[in-house]
Design a protein around this motif. Structure first.
Motif, short mmCIF file in Angstrom:
data_model
loop_
_atom_site.label_atom_id
_atom_site.label_comp_id
_atom_site.label_asym_id
_atom_site.label_seq_id
_atom_site.Cartn_x
_atom_site.Cartn_y
_atom_site.Cartn_z
N GLY A 112 -10.09 -6.69 -0.77
CA GLY A 112 -9.56 -6.92 0.64
C GLY A 112 -7.99 -6.29 0.65
N LYS A 148 -6.96 -1.11 -1.51
CA LYS A 148 -6.85 -0.46 -2.41
C LYS A 148 -7.80 0.97 -2.05
CE LYS A 148 -8.92 -3.02 -5.30
NZ LYS A 148 -9.14 -4.15 -4.58
N THR A 149 -8.83 0.72 -1.38
CA THR A 149 -9.64 1.90 -1.14
C THR A 149 -8.99 3.00 -0.35
OG1 THR A 149 -11.71 0.53 -1.43
CG2 THR A 149 -11.99 2.62 -0.41
N ARG A 176 -5.33 -11.45 8.56
CA ARG A 176 -6.47 -12.01 7.91
C ARG A 176 -6.27 -13.71 8.07
NH1 ARG A 176 -8.17 -8.29 4.18
NH2 ARG A 176 -8.36 -6.45 5.56
N GLN A 188 0.79 -1.05 -0.02
CA GLN A 188 -0.17 -0.17 -0.03
C GLN A 188 0.96 1.30 0.05
OE1 GLN A 188 -2.38 -1.11 3.63
NE2 GLN A 188 -4.25 -0.50 2.26
P1 ADP Z 1 -10.14 -3.28 -1.22
O1 ADP Z 1 -10.70 -1.94 -1.80
O2 ADP Z 1 -8.71 -3.60 -1.74
O3 ADP Z 1 -11.11 -4.45 -1.45
P2 ADP Z 1 -10.27 -2.04 1.30
O4 ADP Z 1 -9.38 -1.02 1.01
O5 ADP Z 1 -11.86 -1.89 1.26
O6 ADP Z 1 -9.88 -3.19 0.31
O7 ADP Z 1 -9.80 -2.78 2.61
C1 ADP Z 1 -10.45 -3.99 3.06
C2 ADP Z 1 -10.52 -3.81 4.77
O8 ADP Z 1 -9.36 -4.08 5.14
C3 ADP Z 1 -11.13 -2.43 5.07
O9 ADP Z 1 -12.01 -2.95 6.22
C4 ADP Z 1 -9.87 -1.54 5.75
O10 ADP Z 1 -10.47 -0.83 6.62
C5 ADP Z 1 -8.96 -2.73 5.85
N1 ADP Z 1 -7.65 -2.28 5.78
C6 ADP Z 1 -7.11 -1.71 4.71
N2 ADP Z 1 -5.67 -1.52 4.97
C7 ADP Z 1 -5.33 -1.93 5.98
C8 ADP Z 1 -4.18 -2.27 6.56
N3 ADP Z 1 -3.02 -1.83 6.27
N4 ADP Z 1 -3.90 -2.72 7.98
C9 ADP Z 1 -5.31 -3.24 8.50
N5 ADP Z 1 -6.53 -3.29 7.86
C10 ADP Z 1 -6.48 -2.67 6.70
#
Ligand code: ADP
Ligand code: MG
Length: 725
Positions: free
Chosen positions: A308, A311-312, A467, A282
């Motif tokens: 998961g 990316k968001t 995870r 990230q």
């Molecule tokens: P994507 O868009 O790739 O599917 P998200 O950005 O929605 O993934 O992230 C998925 C989940 O993981 C969300 O609940 C987010 O808050 C959490 N998350 C994202 N980055 C991290 C991180 N570095 N450490 C812990 N949790 C994270």
């Protein structure tokens, strides 16, 4: 009769009426050119003629297992109808001198007048045993003199109910006669010569009516070559702006002390709102974005990362840094559910930063919409989140610098263009915005090159810590008791369950979803629909006590959102849905997913669906339920059980799909390919597009010819479809 051209509708062909038109449309065939380009997906080779006597039926597995046989033989008995049998089959015997075999036909009374004792015939079909006697049921049969030796490679088309391969053959033959000469070659002469390519018309003739399997293979190779040139080069010519310099705003100033102490403090506040540290992938992706934002060359970047992978978060940080620098950023989501979710995440991140995001959806009240639009126009709103509603013409931005599209493949190419808000400047340059695209459907690099041209990519491979692996099982519905029990155990523990079905109700499937071509085992009737499932769940002794609800794409937006919200809040325990939940829904308390008729979905879709679970710290299970015994379906299920790597699955998916797979391409937001296989032909793609690019750059007669034919053929074949995607 008026002349018929490639662009004419298929109904202009003799014999294609409204009912055929409807069926052809299901196959994405609208024009004569579409029909010609619809080449067979495989061939039956009947040219290897065998003998009845050489057949050893002793090693048969059971009476229903058949063996293919083509042979020439003589009719030994006159056809007769067995009137004592309910289905009134027509039967007669044929012999080829090495043995004799009984032919049985149902619903074919016309055959009785066509064949009689002594006729020489060509026959192809499956040999089975019936009461210890060799027989063929409904084989292909024709008088021997009518069968040319070079017509024994039979085309097999991907079909939809109600059409046959011989319908298609007949229409294609007419179409090629009428308009075959309008097909222009898009392959450089030098390459055509070197590879021994023929004219496009001949290549299509060879693909639809091959004299041998080798001819069919050569034709497909040439057509794949052409198709990939059309797509790779045509797309670029079509999306214009080619060769014109585009500039965007420099969002992040470079140099020492460029960032004030106040800004730095606000930025630190945002980072502490995160509540976790970014994974190193990230961090790297965000650094790529920051570097792009320091330049006046428009960013054109794709972030690929499994569901998961976070990316968001990278997108959110990119928007916030842009906003901190005083410019506007837009995040476009494909559904209102997803946009709302992003809005919540980003609002939380922006707490105490002195800024607030705005959310604009199709269903936002008019008065509220107007207010939001004013804020956007005044530059007061800097972080803007929404759906397609943001693409309407009456939104004017104050200082838009960054546009992010989530789950890009859901937006059409034309819409994508629109997002870039290109503006012609005074000095011949085009003013553009920075463009970031996020996709969870990992696209193999070579494919991304063809689709997006020179887009840069950042890849997030590593998952956030903590995870749990998801356990995936492949089961058939005989295990329904066990499935029910495992659901009830999880539900009793307060957890939630997804059930995904391939159909909404008896005859409605989800628009745009990734179903595979081919008939389901046991016919379409056997596919469990969302509404069937809801009834079943509500009547199961272990499950009926838990609140369940349905969710599908054509529901009212408001109802969809409400259902999702109630599921996320834990009020609804069992969510029974179509693939609408494939994209982005986040409920860490849902740890079980049952996918009914899992053989109906492609690997990428299955993986996307599975990505909805395993988001919390509890053990998650994904159950793929299917009765299918098809080898292809089984290998997909096996892959799903063995791998959780989206990239690996995506590559496998392309590999398993046949050439010109209908849904595979659509899923990536590109039009249907008929000859090229996105996986196996990637080398050709690179080779072909590079060669053409070079020639076009050099200029001259050949460059002009290619330019013109590619543009013309692309318009005819793909342009209209790009608008629809
Ligand atoms: P994507 O868009 O790739 O599917 P998200 O950005 O929605 O993934 O992230 C998925 C989940 O993981 C969300 O609940 C987010 O808050 C959490 N998350 C994202 N980055 C991290 C991180 N570095 N450490 C812990 N949790 C994270
Ligand atoms: Mg996401």
């Amino acid at each position: 009769m008026a002349a018929i051209h490639l662009s004419n509708p298929v109904t202009d062909l003799y014999g294609v009426g409204p009912s055929a038109e409807e069926k052809l449309a299901k196959l994405d065939i609208y024009t004569i050119y579409d029909l010609i380009a619809f080449i067979p997906w495989r061939y039956d080779d009947w040219s290897k003629v065998g003998t009845i006597g050489s057949f050893d039926m002793t090693d048969r597995i059971d009476d229903s297992t058949g063996y293919d046989l083509s042979f020439r033989g003589t009719v030994m008995t006159n056809p007769s109808v067995n009137i004592t049998s309910r289905k009134k089959p027509l039967t007669f015997f044929v012999s080829d001198g090495t043995g004799r075999i009984k032919l049985t036909f149902f619903n074919s009374p016309y055959l009785s007048g066509k064949f009689s004792v002594g006729d020489e015939c060509f026959i192809h079909g499956q040999v089975t045993l019936f009461n210890g006697q060799m027989q063929m049921v409904n084989p292909y049969i024709e008088k021997a003199e009518k069968i040319a030796d070079d017509a024994l490679v039979r085309p097999v088309y991907h079909l939809t109910a109600g059409l046959t391969s011989s319908n298609i053959s007949k229409w294609v033959s007419t179409a090629l006669k009428l308009c075959g000469d309008e097909l222009l070659s898009c392959i450089p002469l030098s390459i055509a010569e070197q590879k021994g390519f023929v004219s496009p018309k001949e290549a299509y003739m060879m693909a639809h009516f091959p004299a041998s399997l080798e001819d069919a293979r050569r034709a497909r190779e040439q057509l794949a070559y052409e198709e990939l040139i059309l797509l790779g080069i045509g797309m670029k010519l079509y999306s214009s702006g080619h060769g014109v310099k585009e500039i965007a705003e420099q969002v992040i100033p470079s140099g020492p002390n460029a960032i004030s102490r106040d800004l730095a403090a606000r930025w630190n506040q945002i980072k502490s709102n995160l509540g976790f540290t970014l994974t190193s992938d990230q961090t790297a992706a965000f650094r790529d974005v920051q570097t792009d934002l320091m330049s006046t060359t428009p960013m054109n970047r794709l972030i690929q990362g499994d569901v998961g992978s976070g990316k968001t978060m990278v997108a959110a940080l990119s928007m916030l840094i842009t906003a901190l620098m005083g410019k506007q950023a837009v995040l476009l989501a494909p559904t209102s559910v997803l946009a709302t979710q992003h809005y919540k995440t980003i609002s939380a991140l922006m707490k105490n930063s002195g800024m607030e995001p705005v959310l604009l959806l199709g269903k936002t009240k008019a008065s509220e919409k107007a207010e939001i639009k004013d804020k956007i126009a005044a530059g007061e709103a800097k972080v803007i989140i929404g759906t397609h509603a943001l693409l309407t013409d009456d939104i004017s931005f104050n200082d838009l610098a960054l546009v992010i599209a989530d789950e890009q493949h859901r937006f059409g190419v034309k819409q994508r263009e629109k997002l870039l808000f290109k503006d012609e400047g005074k000095d011949g340059t085009i003013k553009s915005v920075h463009n970031l695209v996020m996709t969870a459907t990992p696209i193999p690099r070579t494919l991304a090159m063809v689709i997006y041209g020179d887009m840069a990519t950042s890849v997030i491979r590593e998952k956030p810590k903590g995870r749990q692996e998801i356990t995936t099982w492949f089961v058939n519905s005989k295990k329904s008791k066990a499935i029910e029990e495992m659901m009830s155990v999880k539900l009793a523990a307060g957890e939630q369950v997804y059930i995904v079905c391939a159909k909404i109700d008896k005859d409605e499937t989800e628009a745009g979803s990734d179903y595979l071509v081919g008939e389901p085992v046991g016919g379409d009737e056997s596919v469990t629909s969302v509404f069937d499932m809801k009834k079943q769940v509500d009547s199961m002794s272990n499950l009926s006590q838990y609140k369940s609800a349905v969710l599908y794409g054509s529901m009212k937006e408001k109802d969809k959102l409400e259902t999702m919200e109630r599921f996320i809040a834990g009020d609804i325990k069992i969510l029974i849905s179509t693939t609408v939940i494939e994209v982005g829904v986040d409920n860490p308390n849902a740890n079980v997913m049952i996918i009914m008729d899992a053989d109906r979905f492609g690997l990428s879709t299955l993986h996307q669906l599975r990505g909805r679970i395993g988001r919390g710290d509890k053990k998650s299970y994904c159950l793929l339920v299917s009765e299918s015994r098809s080898e292809l379906a089984l290998s997909r299920m096996k892959m799903m059980c063995e791998s959780s790597d989206g990239f690996e699955l995506a590559e496998k998916d392309l590999e398993l799909r046949g050439p010109g797979d209908f849904y595979g391409t659509r899923q990536h937001g590109i039009p249907t390919l008929r000859a090229a296989n996105l996986y196996t032909d990637m080398k050709i793609a690179t080779e072909a597009t590079e060669a053409v690019n070079k020639i076009i750059e050099q200029g001259g007669e050949e460059a002009e010819r290619l330019n013109e034919s590619i543009k013309k053929m692309f318009e005819l074949r793909f342009a209209r479809k790009m608008e629809q995607l």
